[in-house]
Design an enzyme around this catalytic site. Structure first.
Site, PDB file in Angstrom:
ATOM      1  N   ASP A   1       0.886  -1.282   0.072  1.00 60.50           N
ATOM      2  CA  ASP A   1       0.096  -0.097  -0.425  1.00 60.50           C
ATOM      3  C   ASP A   1       0.943   1.171   0.096  1.00 60.50           C
ATOM      4  OD1 ASP A   1      -2.562   1.432  -0.011  1.00 60.50           O
ATOM      5  OD2 ASP A   1      -2.223   1.045   2.485  1.00 60.50           O
TER       6      ASP A   1
ATOM      7  N   TYR B   1       1.259   5.405  -0.728  1.00 59.51           N
ATOM      8  CA  TYR B   1       1.285   6.613   0.098  1.00 59.51           C
ATOM      9  C   TYR B   1       0.966   8.380  -0.843  1.00 59.51           C
ATOM     10  CZ  TYR B   1       0.556   9.218   4.528  1.00 59.51           C
ATOM     11  OH  TYR B   1       1.085  10.908   5.386  1.00 59.51           O
TER      12      TYR B   1
ATOM     13  N   HIS C   1      -4.003  14.543   0.739  1.00 60.16           N
ATOM     14  CA  HIS C   1      -4.205  13.154   2.102  1.00 60.16           C
ATOM     15  C   HIS C   1      -2.567  13.848   2.652  1.00 60.16           C
ATOM     16  CE1 HIS C   1      -4.780  10.357   4.472  1.00 60.16           C
ATOM     17  NE2 HIS C   1      -3.692   9.489   3.868  1.00 60.16           N
TER      18      HIS C   1
ATOM     19  N   ARG D   1       1.867  16.808  13.239  1.00 61.45           N
ATOM     20  CA  ARG D   1       2.793  17.402  13.313  1.00 61.45           C
ATOM     21  C   ARG D   1       2.121  18.961  12.986  1.00 61.45           C
ATOM     22  NH1 ARG D   1       3.877  13.334  10.163  1.00 61.45           N
ATOM     23  NH2 ARG D   1       3.623  14.123   7.589  1.00 61.45           N
TER      24      ARG D   1
ATOM     25  N   GLU E   1     -10.082   3.977   4.071  1.00 64.10           N
ATOM     26  CA  GLU E   1      -8.795   4.698   3.622  1.00 64.10           C
ATOM     27  C   GLU E   1      -9.767   4.590   1.636  1.00 64.10           C
ATOM     28  OE1 GLU E   1      -5.147   5.873   5.924  1.00 64.10           O
ATOM     29  OE2 GLU E   1      -5.443   3.973   4.532  1.00 64.10           O
TER      30      GLU E   1
ATOM     31  N   GLU F   1      -9.272   4.065  -2.112  1.00 58.66           N
ATOM     32  CA  GLU F   1      -7.499   3.945  -2.569  1.00 58.66           C
ATOM     33  C   GLU F   1      -8.485   2.875  -3.900  1.00 58.66           C
ATOM     34  OE1 GLU F   1      -4.343   2.068  -0.931  1.00 58.66           O
ATOM     35  OE2 GLU F   1      -5.163   3.023   1.651  1.00 58.66           O
TER      36      GLU F   1
ATOM     37  N   ASP G   1      -8.631   0.324   2.952  1.00 56.22           N
ATOM     38  CA  ASP G   1      -8.137  -0.018   3.253  1.00 56.22           C
ATOM     39  C   ASP G   1      -7.994   0.358   5.099  1.00 56.22           C
ATOM     40  OD1 ASP G   1      -5.252  -1.558   4.184  1.00 56.22           O
ATOM     41  OD2 ASP G   1      -4.601   0.528   3.871  1.00 56.22           O
TER      42      ASP G   1
ATOM     43  N   ARG H   1      -7.155   3.594  14.126  1.00 58.79           N
ATOM     44  CA  ARG H   1      -6.129   4.994  13.943  1.00 58.79           C
ATOM     45  C   ARG H   1      -5.882   4.634  15.499  1.00 58.79           C
ATOM     46  NH1 ARG H   1      -4.906   6.344   8.870  1.00 58.79           N
ATOM     47  NH2 ARG H   1      -6.840   6.630   7.516  1.00 58.79           N
TER      48      ARG H   1
ATOM     49  N   GLN I   1      -3.238   1.983  14.699  1.00 54.11           N
ATOM     50  CA  GLN I   1      -1.643   2.836  14.271  1.00 54.11           C
ATOM     51  C   GLN I   1      -1.305   3.899  15.025  1.00 54.11           C
ATOM     52  OE1 GLN I   1      -3.202   4.853  10.157  1.00 54.11           O
ATOM     53  NE2 GLN I   1      -1.464   4.714   9.709  1.00 54.11           N
TER      54      GLN I   1
ATOM     55  N   TYR J   1       3.283   3.167  15.215  1.00 55.48           N
ATOM     56  CA  TYR J   1       3.713   3.269  13.160  1.00 55.48           C
ATOM     57  C   TYR J   1       5.284   3.816  13.854  1.00 55.48           C
ATOM     58  CZ  TYR J   1       3.262   7.898  13.029  1.00 55.48           C
ATOM     59  OH  TYR J   1       3.202   9.291  13.360  1.00 55.48           O
TER      60      TYR J   1
ATOM     61  N   LYS K   1      -3.919  -1.864  10.476  1.00 54.58           N
ATOM     62  CA  LYS K   1      -4.337  -1.913   8.841  1.00 54.58           C
ATOM     63  C   LYS K   1      -4.504  -3.555   8.391  1.00 54.58           C
ATOM     64  CE  LYS K   1      -2.953   2.301   7.620  1.00 54.58           C
ATOM     65  NZ  LYS K   1      -4.047   2.954   6.615  1.00 54.58           N
TER      66      LYS K   1
ATOM     67  N   THR L   1      -8.453  -5.733   4.418  1.00 51.27           N
ATOM     68  CA  THR L   1      -8.622  -4.582   3.514  1.00 51.27           C
ATOM     69  C   THR L   1      -9.639  -4.915   2.420  1.00 51.27           C
ATOM     70  OG1 THR L   1      -5.976  -4.579   3.476  1.00 51.27           O
ATOM     71  CG2 THR L   1      -7.243  -3.581   1.818  1.00 51.27           C
TER      72      THR L   1
ATOM     73  N   THR M   1      -4.575   6.672   0.217  1.00 51.67           N
ATOM     74  CA  THR M   1      -5.888   7.117   0.581  1.00 51.67           C
ATOM     75  C   THR M   1      -5.573   8.257  -0.379  1.00 51.67           C
ATOM     76  OG1 THR M   1      -5.754   7.302   2.730  1.00 51.67           O
ATOM     77  CG2 THR M   1      -7.226   8.511   1.875  1.00 51.67           C
TER      78      THR M   1
ATOM     79  N   GLU N   1      -9.317  12.859   7.866  1.00 45.48           N
ATOM     80  CA  GLU N   1      -9.381  13.667   7.088  1.00 45.48           C
ATOM     81  C   GLU N   1     -10.361  14.957   7.340  1.00 45.48           C
ATOM     82  OE1 GLU N   1      -7.004  14.446   3.070  1.00 45.48           O
ATOM     83  OE2 GLU N   1      -7.628  12.652   3.490  1.00 45.48           O
TER      84      GLU N   1
END
Length: 409
Positions: free
Chosen positions: A125, A127, A132, A141, A198, A200, A232, A236, A239, A243, A252, A256, A345, A359
């Protein structure tokens, strides 16, 4: 009023003669017998029976491929065979002279059970949506750079779990795992409270490649058989705690979802489009400036319990599927028949074009509740005003399973 012929499709049907996606089905009278099928409107053409019904329509060397219980033998046969079979199927469905022979092979879609259409070898998968990645970076962040420093130099991805790829309609059980909020003194264990989606797009590999033989941008069509929608599912809270430093894992790998239908890559020729302008020049193996347009103009729609919540545009993706394939193999990693890789995503620049709840809610939730159902649909512009359809992906959330005795609670 006479019943409409299965050959006469409503205007604008996205599963007409320009689409013809492949899948695997069974019937109530033979539930354990899985057969290859092609979707045509609201019917499924029984591919295994086609060579006998129309002798000579399917080239003789390819007829045996259609009797398999999954798409893998056809996938492995390579692009010339894919094109020959697809041409034969289209002729069978569109030539009026074949209607009498083909009509008994068409089964109503509502009367069959659909299965995972291919045996998944590996799952990767990516990114690859700048919108996104930027949105997620700003959420997690707020005082730092939205994108990591490598993001515009390579398609970031992670290696997922092939064994938990499931077909559309399969329920998704809320996963257990560790989670820890920033202010918590220690992690806790339990069901995820921030279950997300997600939206996708997935790419299914047919022709394998040799170990230590990278697949260049110009070989994309020779290896990728078709396209499907992917959800997917993402926990959260699990994760976020796991991660660092190696990326997604249990948040994850629990499920899927993919479509029951794989639309041939060649069906999207009319929807090819240039990717967004890049402000960082890619390295030579990713440089597609002289290649055919690598983007696809796919119009995705996300529904939560029947209500449209987003319409992510796939044309906005920064990294293309050809670049993802090139990057995935540039170190010498080989492809296997049945490999699935997903775009990551899909999100656009507008508030109603975001491909996940993280999001859409700015990280605040609400996230998915038990009983919620998510459905992804999509189409692309085709030749002469036709629409090219992708099979839907639907999944309903079930409560977390009770853990066996003696396990952590």
């Amino acid at each position: 009023m006479p019943e409409q012929s299965p050959f006469d499709l409503p205007e604008g049907d996205p599963f007409g003669p320009h689409t013809l996606p492949y899948g695997v089905f069974s019937t109530a009278d033979a539930p354990d017998l899985r057969r290859l099928g092609v979707r045509y409107g609201r019917h499924v053409l029984d591919l295994a029976a086609l060579p006998d019904a129309l002798p000579g329509t399917v080239p003789a060397p390819h007829a045996a491929l259609l009797t398999a219980a999954s798409l893998n033998p056809l996938l492995a046969a390579g692009r010339p065979v894919w094109q020959a079979v697809h041409a034969a199927v289209r002729a069978a469905l569109t030539d009026p002279a074949h209607r009498t022979a083909v009509a008994p092979l068409l089964r109503p879609l509502d009367d069959v059970t659909l299965h995972l259409p291919f045996e998944v070898a590996d799952y990767v998968d990516f990114y690859s949506s700048e919108h996104h990645a930027t949105n997620v970076g700003r959420i997690f962040r707020p005082d730092g750079a939205a994108l990591p420093p490598n993001w515009k130099h390579l398609p970031i991805g992670y290696h997922g779990r092939a064994g938990t790829v499931v077909v559309s309609g399969t329920p998704v059980v809320r996963p257990h795992g560790q989670r820890k909020a920033p202010a918590d003194p220690a992690p806790v264990f339990g069901p995820s409270t921030r279950l997300d989606i997600e939206a996708e797009v997935g790419f299914v590999v047919g022709t394998p490649s040799a170990l230590h033989a990278p697949v260049g941008l110009d070989a994309f069509r020779e290896h990728v058989f078709g396209v499907c929608l992917v959800n997917d599912w993402s926990a959260r809270d699990i994760q976020a705690w796991e991660y660092v430093p190696l990326g997604p894992f249990l948040g994850k790998s629990f499920a899927t979802s993919v479509s029951a239908w794989i639309t041939p890559l060649d069906a999207f020729d009319a929807s090819r489009t240039a990717p967004p302008a890049r402000d960082v020049a890619p390295l030579p193996y990713l440089d597609d400036a002289a290649a055919e347009p690598g983007g696809l103009d796919l119009r995705i729609e996300v529904r939560l319990n029947g209500e449209v919540i987003s319409r992510p545009p796939f044309a906005a993706m920064y990294w293309t599927a050809a670049q993802q394939l090139a990057h995935m193999t540039v170190n010498g990693a080989s492809l296997r028949t049945g490999d699935l890789y997903a775009s990551g995503t899909v999100s656009g620049p507008e508030p109603d074009q975001l491909g996940c709840l993280l999001e859409l809610t700015q990280g605040k939730g609400p996230y998915l509740q038990d009983g919620d159902e998510i459905t992804l649909t999509a189409w692309a512009p085709g030749p002469d005003g036709a629409r090219i359809g992708l099979g839907e992906v639907t999944g309903r959330v079930l409560p977390a399973a009770e853990l066996p005795a003696g396990r952590p609670a």
